[in-house]
Design an enzyme around this catalytic site. Structure first.
Site, mmCIF file in Angstrom:
data_model
loop_
_atom_site.group_PDB
_atom_site.id
_atom_site.type_symbol
_atom_site.label_atom_id
_atom_site.label_comp_id
_atom_site.label_asym_id
_atom_site.label_seq_id
_atom_site.Cartn_x
_atom_site.Cartn_y
_atom_site.Cartn_z
ATOM 1 N N GLU A 134 -3.798 -3.677 -9.810
ATOM 2 C CA GLU A 134 -5.201 -4.250 -10.634
ATOM 3 C C GLU A 134 -4.394 -6.126 -10.025
ATOM 4 O O GLU A 134 -3.251 -6.335 -9.286
ATOM 5 C CB GLU A 134 -5.068 -4.415 -11.398
ATOM 6 C CG GLU A 134 -5.120 -3.403 -12.660
ATOM 7 C CD GLU A 134 -6.820 -3.437 -12.903
ATOM 8 O OE1 GLU A 134 -7.714 -2.737 -13.778
ATOM 9 O OE2 GLU A 134 -7.901 -3.795 -12.163
ATOM 10 N N ASP A 180 -3.033 7.970 -9.271
ATOM 11 C CA ASP A 180 -2.755 7.143 -10.561
ATOM 12 C C ASP A 180 -3.399 8.744 -11.446
ATOM 13 O O ASP A 180 -4.348 9.459 -10.960
ATOM 14 C CB ASP A 180 -3.811 5.898 -10.074
ATOM 15 C CG ASP A 180 -5.639 5.977 -9.641
ATOM 16 O OD1 ASP A 180 -6.077 5.178 -9.279
ATOM 17 O OD2 ASP A 180 -6.035 7.256 -9.298
ATOM 18 N N ASN A 207 -12.895 -5.777 -8.734
ATOM 19 C CA ASN A 207 -11.821 -6.849 -8.334
ATOM 20 C C ASN A 207 -11.338 -6.069 -7.209
ATOM 21 O O ASN A 207 -10.199 -7.116 -7.124
ATOM 22 C CB ASN A 207 -11.599 -6.799 -9.748
ATOM 23 C CG ASN A 207 -9.892 -5.537 -9.803
ATOM 24 O OD1 ASN A 207 -10.110 -4.806 -9.134
ATOM 25 N ND2 ASN A 207 -9.536 -5.666 -11.236
ATOM 26 N N HIS A 228 -9.305 -3.700 -6.900
ATOM 27 C CA HIS A 228 -7.835 -3.082 -6.630
ATOM 28 C C HIS A 228 -7.578 -1.329 -6.262
ATOM 29 O O HIS A 228 -8.783 -1.478 -5.308
ATOM 30 C CB HIS A 228 -7.513 -2.634 -8.531
ATOM 31 C CG HIS A 228 -8.719 -1.971 -9.198
ATOM 32 N ND1 HIS A 228 -9.559 -1.636 -9.622
ATOM 33 C CD2 HIS A 228 -8.921 -0.705 -8.246
ATOM 34 C CE1 HIS A 228 -10.062 -1.341 -10.643
ATOM 35 N NE2 HIS A 228 -9.935 -0.354 -9.534
HETATM 36 N N1 LIG Z 1 -8.298 4.007 -10.753
HETATM 37 C C1 LIG Z 1 -9.091 4.053 -9.632
HETATM 38 C C2 LIG Z 1 -9.700 3.800 -8.257
HETATM 39 O O1 LIG Z 1 -8.629 4.385 -7.636
HETATM 40 C C3 LIG Z 1 -11.037 3.973 -8.335
HETATM 41 O O2 LIG Z 1 -10.881 3.393 -6.375
HETATM 42 C C4 LIG Z 1 -11.751 2.980 -8.459
HETATM 43 C C5 LIG Z 1 -13.335 2.566 -7.936
HETATM 44 O O3 LIG Z 1 -13.660 3.391 -8.247
HETATM 45 P P1 LIG Z 1 -15.320 4.375 -7.639
HETATM 46 O O4 LIG Z 1 -15.308 4.656 -6.362
HETATM 47 O O5 LIG Z 1 -15.641 4.877 -8.767
HETATM 48 O O6 LIG Z 1 -16.007 2.231 -7.826
HETATM 49 O O7 LIG Z 1 -12.118 3.249 -9.855
HETATM 50 C C6 LIG Z 1 -10.334 3.390 -10.485
HETATM 51 O O8 LIG Z 1 -10.374 2.392 -10.907
#
Ligand SMILES: N[C@@H]1[C@@H](O)[C@H](O)[C@@H](COP(=O)(O)O)O[C@@H]1O
Length: 267
Positions: free
Chosen positions: A143, A67, A136, A138
Site C-alpha cells: 500500500e 499476496d 491507489n 499499490h
Molecule cells: N492484492 C490485489 C492486487 O494484487 C491487485 O492487483 C489489486 C487490483 O485488482 P483488480 O485487478 O481486481 O483491479 O487488487 C488487490 O489489492
C-alpha cells in the site's frame, strides 16, 4: 518502462498472455510470479487454452503468488489460494507441489514470510512477475508509504483497498484487514515484470506510476527503476497519460524492429 496501449481489455490480456507463452516456450522450467484480482482473469483463461492446445506446458514450471489475505482459511472462496485453484491451477498441468501462495494462516507469519523469501531464492528467483495495480497505486498489497525495498511481510490493508475488495464478500461478512505480500524489493528482483491495468478507475494510478516521481506514495512508481517492466493498458486505463500517442509510436517502432530481426534470423 515499456508502456503498451491496447484498444480494449481483451487486447491487454492477449499481449500479456503472449509474454507468458513466450517465456514458457523459451524456458519450460520458468519461475512464474502470479497475481490475482479481476485483471489477470482473462490472461489466465488464454494460458489455460494454450496449455490445453499443447502450445505450452507448466509441468516443469514453479509459481509464487504475489499476496494472500491473512486469517482466511485456504478454502474460503475469497482466499487467493482458492482463486488460483479455481481460475488457473485446476485447469493446467502444473505440479501442485511447485505452486506457492503466501501462508496467510501461518502460526508464525513473520518466519513464514522469511521462509517464502528463501523459497523464491532457492527456486532461482522469479523469471516473469505478473502484476495488477490498485486504484491507489499499490502492487500486491504494498500500500502507499510501503518501503520501496521491502520484502515479503505482513501488511495492513488501507480502508480504500478494503472497500474496493468488499464487492467479493457477502454483506456484513467480516473482511480481512491484514495480508501477506511480496515486498517491492522482492518484485524488483524479478527478471521481467508484466503489469496489466484496464478501466478508467486505474487511469490516475497508471499516470502516477508512469509519469510521476518515484515515490512510496505510489508504490508502483518503483517500477520506473526496474530494467524490464512492460505495462499493458487499455485506452481507458491510459486515459490520464499526457501523450498516449507517444507510447503507440514507440510500440509500433518496436514491433517493426522485432519483425525485421525475425525476418533476418529466418533468412
Ligand atoms: N492484492 C490485489 C492486487 O494484487 C491487485 O492487483 C489489486 C487490483 O485488482 P483488480 O485487478 O481486481 O483491479 O487488487 C488487490 O489489492
Amino acid at each position: 518502462m515499456k508502456v503498451v496501449i491496447k484498444e480494449d481489455a481483451a487486447g491487454v490480456a492477449r499481449y500479456g498472455a503472449d509474454l507468458f507463452r513466450d517465456q514458457l516456450q523459451r524456458k519450460p522450467d520458468s519461475v512464474l510470479g502470479l497475481a490475482t484480482g479481476s485483471t489477470p482473469f482473462s490472461l489466465y483463461r488464454l494460458l489455460i487454452e494454450s496449455n490445453q492446445r499443447g502450445e505450452i506446458s507448466f509441468a516443469r514450471a514453479t509459481s509464487f503468488n504475489l499476496d494472500e489475505y491473512m486469517d482466511l482459511p485456504p478454502e474460503h472462496p475469497q482466499s487467493y489460494w482458492h482463486f488460483m485453484q479455481k481460475h488457473l491451477f485446476a485447469h493446467i498441468d502444473i505440479d501442485p507441489a511447485r505452486t506457492h501462495v503466501p501462508p496467510g494462516n501461518a502460526v508464525d507469519p513473520i518466519s513464514a514470510c522469511n521462509d517464502y523469501e528463501r523459497a523464491i531464492q532457492a527456486a532461482g528467483g522469479i523469471d516473469i512477475q505478473l502484476l495488477g495495480i490498485g486504484r491507489n497505486g499499490h502492487i500486491g498489497f504494498n500500500e502507499p508509504t510501503s518501503c520501496l525495498t521491502s520484502r515479503t511481510r505482513v501488511k495492513t490493508l488501507t480502508r480504500e483497498t478494503i472497500d474496493d475488495n468488499a464487492r467479493f464478500f457477502a454483506a456484513g461478512e467480516p473482511q480481512p484487514h491484514l495480508s501477506i505480500t511480496m515486498g517491492i524489493g522482492t518484485i524488483m528482483e524479478a527478471r521481467l515484470v508484466v503489469l496489466l491495468a484496464t478501466g478508467e478507475s486505474k487511469a490516475s494510478a497508471i499516470k502516477a506510476m508512469v509519469e510521476g516521481p518515484v515515490s512510496a506514495w505510489c508504490p508502483a512508481s518503483a517500477l520506473q527503476m526496474h530494467p524490464a517492466t512492460v505495462v499493458i493498458v487499455d485506452r481507458a486505463a491510459a486515459g490520464a497519460l499526457s501523450d498516449p500517442d507517444f507510447f503507440l509510436h514507440i510500440e509500433a517502432e518496436n514491433q517493426a524492429l522485432l519483425a525485421r530481426l525475425k525476418a533476418r534470423s529466418h533468412a
